[in-house]
Design a protein around this motif. Sequence first.
Motif, PDB file in Angstrom:
ATOM      1  N   GLN A  38       0.811  -1.223   0.000  1.00 31.51           N
ATOM      2  CA  GLN A  38       0.000   0.000   0.000  1.00 31.51           C
ATOM      3  C   GLN A  38       0.855   1.288   0.000  1.00 31.51           C
ATOM      4  O   GLN A  38       0.724   2.144   0.877  1.00 31.51           O
ATOM      5  N   PRO A  39       1.742   1.445  -0.971  1.00 29.71           N
ATOM      6  CA  PRO A  39       2.602   2.640  -0.992  1.00 29.71           C
ATOM      7  C   PRO A  39       1.823   3.940  -1.071  1.00 29.71           C
ATOM      8  O   PRO A  39       2.270   4.974  -0.567  1.00 29.71           O
ATOM      9  N   GLN A  40       0.638   3.922  -1.683  1.00 33.07           N
ATOM     10  CA  GLN A  40      -0.148   5.148  -1.866  1.00 33.07           C
ATOM     11  C   GLN A  40      -0.706   5.687  -0.556  1.00 33.07           C
ATOM     12  O   GLN A  40      -1.234   6.808  -0.521  1.00 33.07           O
ATOM     13  N   ARG A  41      -0.579   4.936   0.530  1.00 31.22           N
ATOM     14  CA  ARG A  41      -1.057   5.405   1.832  1.00 31.22           C
ATOM     15  C   ARG A  41       0.035   6.123   2.629  1.00 31.22           C
ATOM     16  O   ARG A  41      -0.204   6.543   3.768  1.00 31.22           O
ATOM     17  N   ASN A  42       1.210   6.250   2.049  1.00 33.78           N
ATOM     18  CA  ASN A  42       2.347   6.833   2.777  1.00 33.78           C
ATOM     19  C   ASN A  42       2.460   8.341   2.641  1.00 33.78           C
ATOM     20  O   ASN A  42       3.404   8.938   3.164  1.00 33.78           O
ATOM     21  N   TYR A  43       1.530   8.964   1.932  1.00 29.46           N
ATOM     22  CA  TYR A  43       1.590  10.408   1.719  1.00 29.46           C
ATOM     23  C   TYR A  43       0.179  10.918   1.491  1.00 29.46           C
ATOM     24  O   TYR A  43      -0.729  10.161   1.133  1.00 29.46           O
ATOM     25  N   TYR A 132       3.202   5.364  -7.721  1.00 28.92           N
ATOM     26  CA  TYR A 132       2.891   5.305  -6.295  1.00 28.92           C
ATOM     27  C   TYR A 132       4.056   4.715  -5.501  1.00 28.92           C
ATOM     28  O   TYR A 132       4.352   5.156  -4.383  1.00 28.92           O
ATOM     29  N   ALA A 136       6.471   6.786  -2.679  1.00 30.15           N
ATOM     30  CA  ALA A 136       6.699   6.276  -1.330  1.00 30.15           C
ATOM     31  C   ALA A 136       8.182   6.121  -1.054  1.00 30.15           C
ATOM     32  O   ALA A 136       8.652   6.371   0.063  1.00 30.15           O
ATOM     33  N   ASP A 137       8.940   5.712  -2.062  1.00 29.72           N
ATOM     34  CA  ASP A 137      10.370   5.494  -1.889  1.00 29.72           C
ATOM     35  C   ASP A 137      11.129   6.806  -1.747  1.00 29.72           C
ATOM     36  O   ASP A 137      12.183   6.841  -1.093  1.00 29.72           O
ATOM     37  N   PRO A 139      11.007   9.802   0.042  1.00 28.93           N
ATOM     38  CA  PRO A 139       9.546   9.807   0.028  1.00 28.93           C
ATOM     39  C   PRO A 139       9.035  11.229  -0.213  1.00 28.93           C
ATOM     40  O   PRO A 139       9.747  12.197   0.041  1.00 28.93           O
ATOM     41  N   ASP A 141       5.945  14.232   0.478  1.00 28.57           N
ATOM     42  CA  ASP A 141       4.953  14.641   1.470  1.00 28.57           C
ATOM     43  C   ASP A 141       3.543  14.558   0.909  1.00 28.57           C
ATOM     44  O   ASP A 141       2.588  14.275   1.638  1.00 28.57           O
TER      45      ASP A 141
END
Length: 444
Positions: A38-43, A132, A136-137, A139, A141
């Motif tokens: 779920q990388p799209q939840r990191n920002y 996405y 995340a990588d 990263p 904001d």
Amino acid sequence: MSSPEYRAAEAAILDRAGESIIHPTLERITALMDLLGQPQRNYRAVHVTGTNGKTSTARMIDGLLRERRLRVGRFTSPHLTSMRERIVIDGEPISEEGFVAVFDDVMPYVEMVDAAHDVRMSFFEVLVGMAYAAFADAPVDVAVVEVGMGGAWDATNVIQADVAVITPISIDHASYLGDTVADIAVEKAGIIKADSVAVLAQQPVEAAEVLLRHAAEVGAQVAREGLEFGVAHRDIAVGGQQLSLKGLRAGYEGIFLPLFGAYQAGNAAVAVAAVEAFAAPAEGDDSLDPDLVRTALASVSSPGRMEVVRRSPTILVDAAHNPAGMAATAETLTEAFSFSRLVGVLAIVADKDAEGILEPLEPLLAEVVITRNSSERSMEPARLLALAEEVFGPDRVHLAERLDDAIDQAVALAEETGELSGAGVLVTGSVITAGDATHLLKRD
């Protein structure tokens, strides 16, 4: 020259189903996000849809957010000259090395999704997954994400955005989204989520009704251009326009926007409202710093959107690809330029309303050169020629099988009278046409 690794990654993505082949499901992209953690939840995110103005508005939002010292990822489509343009971090397209690295990271999981479904992940789905993951990588904001087509079933719509932006809606992609503005609005309303803010550009009444109803159903706040925010005043200026904007929380005066057209002023108002909505109340801000707004918008660019790419004669490249977009282009040409003789170069994708695209240009173009662009979906020149002859009359229409030859022919036609200072060429009809022309003209 691109590296062999980048060319191989690009070729592998292009080998997948193209952006015009739609399977209305989020199953595959959701499965990929699950496998990637779920990388799209990191920002946080601002999600942008609409029919016209999406990319320009996304670029303005990106610039405003970066001026607030936030690290921003931006995903837009389609690209003009390089696939890397779709994934932007800190205002710069991802590097070839970065593109290859995220491709290599994501592809084993893409292949797992392919194996578990009857239909392979598409070109667009893979790029969304890569974007996405790259964000995340980094990263970042905040991610500013432009929908590819529609909204509810678009692969980008696995993101939960704080702000949903809807630029003006009109008829386009009717075979996929519906043949009425209300039908299309239903699809685009799907990006408006619970507890978000929907920032709506001025809309046809039937679209506005759909969007407002959906926002009420999911519990989203709404900000509407012309009511809660908008363009208070604008004047034509050298190289663009001077604006006064009414924001959601303040007025912003003395803004220079280096882009042409009333529609770009509207895009700027939408972008400012979106960033105001994003910033408050979470950050406790009453308004944006006016100097920040002035600096960010003075620095914005929108390649391929009424872009002057050559002088003597002036050559404009514009990505208008539907009747509403071309009507805005025609209005901008009349307002911001004073050509004594303007010649058009037209290449249009086959599934578009070609007559609707041509008609706004009829009063403005002295002559037209019909050609094709690099897409397999480009309308056959002979077919487009016949349509153009109906709109312009056969004496004003010419044919060139290649875009470079068409541009050369248009330049010669523009210069026929010897009045070089007032001569111009407009290359338009598709984002692909704009990208091809930009590549040809800037390379030279």
